[in-house]
Design an enzyme around this catalytic site. Structure first.
Site, PDB file in Angstrom:
ATOM      1  N   ASP A   1      -2.068  -0.780   5.818  1.00 54.86           N
ATOM      2  CA  ASP A   1      -2.472  -0.195   7.100  1.00 54.86           C
ATOM      3  C   ASP A   1      -3.952   0.146   7.165  1.00 54.86           C
ATOM      4  OD1 ASP A   1      -2.340   2.046   5.267  1.00 54.86           O
ATOM      5  OD2 ASP A   1      -2.373   3.345   7.033  1.00 54.86           O
TER       6      ASP A   1
ATOM      7  N   ASP B   1      -0.056   5.105   1.080  1.00 56.99           N
ATOM      8  CA  ASP B   1      -0.217   5.982   2.249  1.00 56.99           C
ATOM      9  C   ASP B   1      -0.208   5.170   3.546  1.00 56.99           C
ATOM     10  OD1 ASP B   1      -1.019   8.842   1.124  1.00 56.99           O
ATOM     11  OD2 ASP B   1      -2.031   7.347  -0.102  1.00 56.99           O
TER      12      ASP B   1
ATOM     13  N   ASP C   1       0.859  -1.171   0.000  1.00 55.50           N
ATOM     14  CA  ASP C   1       0.000   0.000   0.000  1.00 55.50           C
ATOM     15  C   ASP C   1       0.909   1.239   0.000  1.00 55.50           C
ATOM     16  OD1 ASP C   1      -2.220   1.681   0.212  1.00 55.50           O
ATOM     17  OD2 ASP C   1      -2.299   1.502   2.384  1.00 55.50           O
TER      18      ASP C   1
END
Length: 269
Positions: free
Chosen positions: A215, A33, A31
């Site tokens: 996240d 960000d 991922d």
């Protein structure tokens, strides 16, 4: 099967990942960000650091590296300062490789005009609210409200819900951190994007171990998709109650973007 983030072993303190990789090749899915850059108030400020860029280049010279992000693909490439990695933007609706060009699943193409119309409606209805940021993408539109005063957030939620009610069969909501993202209502997510990439890039052999680092709530689809095939690594501070109490399908944890870079640097050696 899921666990609390606070109960997961740290990749850096536990040797299980290293043992599972012994004699095999990693294929790394990341991922953007919160994993390769810290979460910031303004999406356009999430520019990858030079150190992380170097780390990714060195890792990509050793093994496959794919970025799986909710961001528009071209925006993610600009923020990374890299244009030679596989990138799946818009939660996997826009997949591109340097060698093959677009390898996107074509189910989304019929929804592009509708998504553009939804973006225009959101600009008209909530675009003037102080702090709101409307981010149009190729196959979705995101409404960021992190900087919006609390008394105005209900108005944004109401606008989003109206659009969903008007297009129940065609538009779906993807949850995120202080963001509403409206996308085509098709059976596709980051997990399916990862499995598609494993197939297209010929990464399904027994000597390859897929690793996914994420996240966000949307990353849970990828953690679940790889549960029996690879390794899911949650990125976030387990000591933060808001993070530590979260249920996740990941198997390990890294506490910060700095720990991610430390782990990826070791993988690239």
């Amino acid at each position: 099967m899921s666990s609390k983030v606070s109960d997961l072993p740290s990749v850096l303190a536990d040797g299980s990942v290293e043992r599972r990789l012994a004699g095999r090749r990693p294929a790394v899915f990341l991922d953007y960000d919160g994993v390769l850059t810290p979460i910031v108030d303004r999406p356009e400020d999430a520019v990858m650091s030079g150190d992380m860029r170097t780390t990714l280049r060195e890792l990509a010279a050793r093994c496959p590296v794919c970025i799986i992000t909710g961001r528009d693909r071209t925006v993610a490439q600009q923020l990374m300062g890299l244009d030679d990695l596989v990138v799946a933007g818009s939660h996997g609706f826009d997949i591109w490789t340097p060698q093959q060009g677009s390898i996107t699943d074509d189910r989304v193409s019929g929804y592009l005009d509708l998504i553009a119309t939804v973006a225009d409606r959101l600009r008209d209805e909530v675009g003037a609210i102080p702090g709101v940021q409307i981010e149009p993408k190729r196959a979705s539109v995101a409404v960021h409200y992190r900087l919006v005063a609390a008394e105005h957030r209900d108005r944004i939620a109401e606008s989003v819900q109206r659009l969903l009610a008007e297009h129940p069969d065609d538009v779906a909501l993807t949850p995120g951190k202080m963001v509403y993202e409206l996308k085509p209502n098709v059976d596709w997510d980051k997990g399916r994007a990862v499995l598609h990439l494993i197939d297209v890039l010929d990464l399904g052999s027994d000597d390859v171990v897929p690793l996914y680092l994420g996240d966000d709530i949307t990353d849970e689809d990828a953690f679940r998709a790889l549960r029996d095939k690879g390794i899911g690594i949650f990125v976030g501070c387990a000591d933060d109650p808001e993070v530590g109490d979260r249920e996740t399908a990941a198997q390990f944890v890294l506490g910060s973007v700095d720990e991610v870079r430390q782990f990826l640097t070791a993988l690239g050696r």
